[in-house]
Motif scaffolding. Structure first.
Motif, PDB file in Angstrom:
ATOM      1  N   ASN A  74     -14.329   9.305  -0.064  1.00  7.82           N
ATOM      2  CA  ASN A  74     -14.064   9.115   1.367  1.00  7.82           C
ATOM      3  C   ASN A  74     -12.730   8.405   1.590  1.00  7.82           C
ATOM      4  N   TYR A  75     -12.220   7.768   0.542  1.00 10.17           N
ATOM      5  CA  TYR A  75     -10.981   6.991   0.616  1.00 10.17           C
ATOM      6  C   TYR A  75      -9.929   7.575  -0.329  1.00 10.17           C
ATOM      7  N   ILE A 116     -11.626   0.066   0.407  1.00 12.05           N
ATOM      8  CA  ILE A 116     -13.003   0.481   0.700  1.00 12.05           C
ATOM      9  C   ILE A 116     -13.646  -0.400   1.765  1.00 12.05           C
ATOM     10  N   HIS A 118     -12.177  -2.847   3.888  1.00 16.17           N
ATOM     11  CA  HIS A 118     -11.454  -3.089   5.141  1.00 16.17           C
ATOM     12  C   HIS A 118     -10.784  -1.839   5.692  1.00 16.17           C
ATOM     13  N   ARG A 119     -10.930  -0.722   4.974  1.00 14.90           N
ATOM     14  CA  ARG A 119     -10.316   0.552   5.388  1.00 14.90           C
ATOM     15  C   ARG A 119      -8.791   0.413   5.525  1.00 14.90           C
ATOM     16  N   GLU A 121      -4.800   0.796   4.607  1.00 12.02           N
ATOM     17  CA  GLU A 121      -3.907   1.774   3.995  1.00 12.02           C
ATOM     18  C   GLU A 121      -3.436   1.208   2.656  1.00 12.02           C
ATOM     19  N   SER A 185     -17.288  -4.952   5.814  1.00 11.39           N
ATOM     20  CA  SER A 185     -18.027  -3.823   6.347  1.00 11.39           C
ATOM     21  C   SER A 185     -19.493  -3.902   5.906  1.00 11.39           C
ATOM     22  N   TRP A 188     -20.139   1.660   3.387  1.00 11.71           N
ATOM     23  CA  TRP A 188     -19.008   2.084   2.566  1.00 11.71           C
ATOM     24  C   TRP A 188     -19.168   3.526   2.305  1.00 11.71           C
TER      25      TRP A 188
END
Length: 188
Positions: A74-75, A116, A118-119, A121, A185, A188
């Protein structure tokens, strides 16, 4: 390391099964020459991030499903770019004087977790990791050495030991992240 071992032991089947998936992906890609090597390099970061997703779920008291190990994909883009950028910077640092490379290799130890959890970049995660680690760099250096030595023991056990040491050290690192940074979060 003890908490990482306990987490692994409670979910030994899932962790060993996922580690076997990584071993098979590595073996298959190695048979494909340069293309396979590049392919596995691209897949490695999200695959290894799967350990982090699983560990985060477990330390949060959430149930673990085998599919959770693949949520690192997903990341994919930020993980891939972080792996590429940090790899280049660490290599340049190693080539220059060795110490800058070691500093950066340790400094980027939290990057995957920040992407993962903190989303973030890739560059923001790398810089945030470096800033957090710099405050207690030597403690993180010791952690990195311990994790490396445990995995070296896994390699010395004919590589089969990595079925245990790779997930245990990944869980230990994720637990250390939670204790130092805290989890942001809940999904995840």
């Amino acid at each position: 390391m003890q908490k990482g071992w306990e987490m692994f032991r409670e979910h030994i089947g899932e962790f060993i099964g996922f580690t076997l998936v990584i071993f098979v992906a590595s073996a298959v890609s190695s048979k494909m020459g340069v293309f396979g090597s590049l392919l596995f390099s691209a897949l490695a970061a999200p695959l290894y991030a799967g350990y982090s997703v699983a560990a985060f779920r477990l330390v949060s008291g959430q149930p673990l499903q085998f599919s959770d190990f693949f949520k690192g994909f997903n990341y994919f883009l930020p993980l891939f770019l972080a792996g590429l950028a940090s790899g280049i910077l660490v290599a340049v640092g190693m080539a220059l004087l060795l110490l800058p490379g070691i500093y950066l290799a340790v400094g980027y130890i939290l990057t995957t977790f920040l992407i993962i959890d903190h989303r973030m970049e890739f560059w923001q995660a790398m810089e945030t990791s470096r800033k957090i680690v710099t405050k207690n760099w030597f403690a993180f250096f010791v952690l990195a050495i311990v994790l490396f030595l445990v995995n070296l023991l896994g390699v010395l056990a004919l590589g089969v030991g990595l079925l245990v040491t790779a997930p245990v050290t990944a869980c230990a690192a994720a637990i250390a992240y939670k204790e130092i940074v805290g989890l942001h979060s809940a999904e995840w």
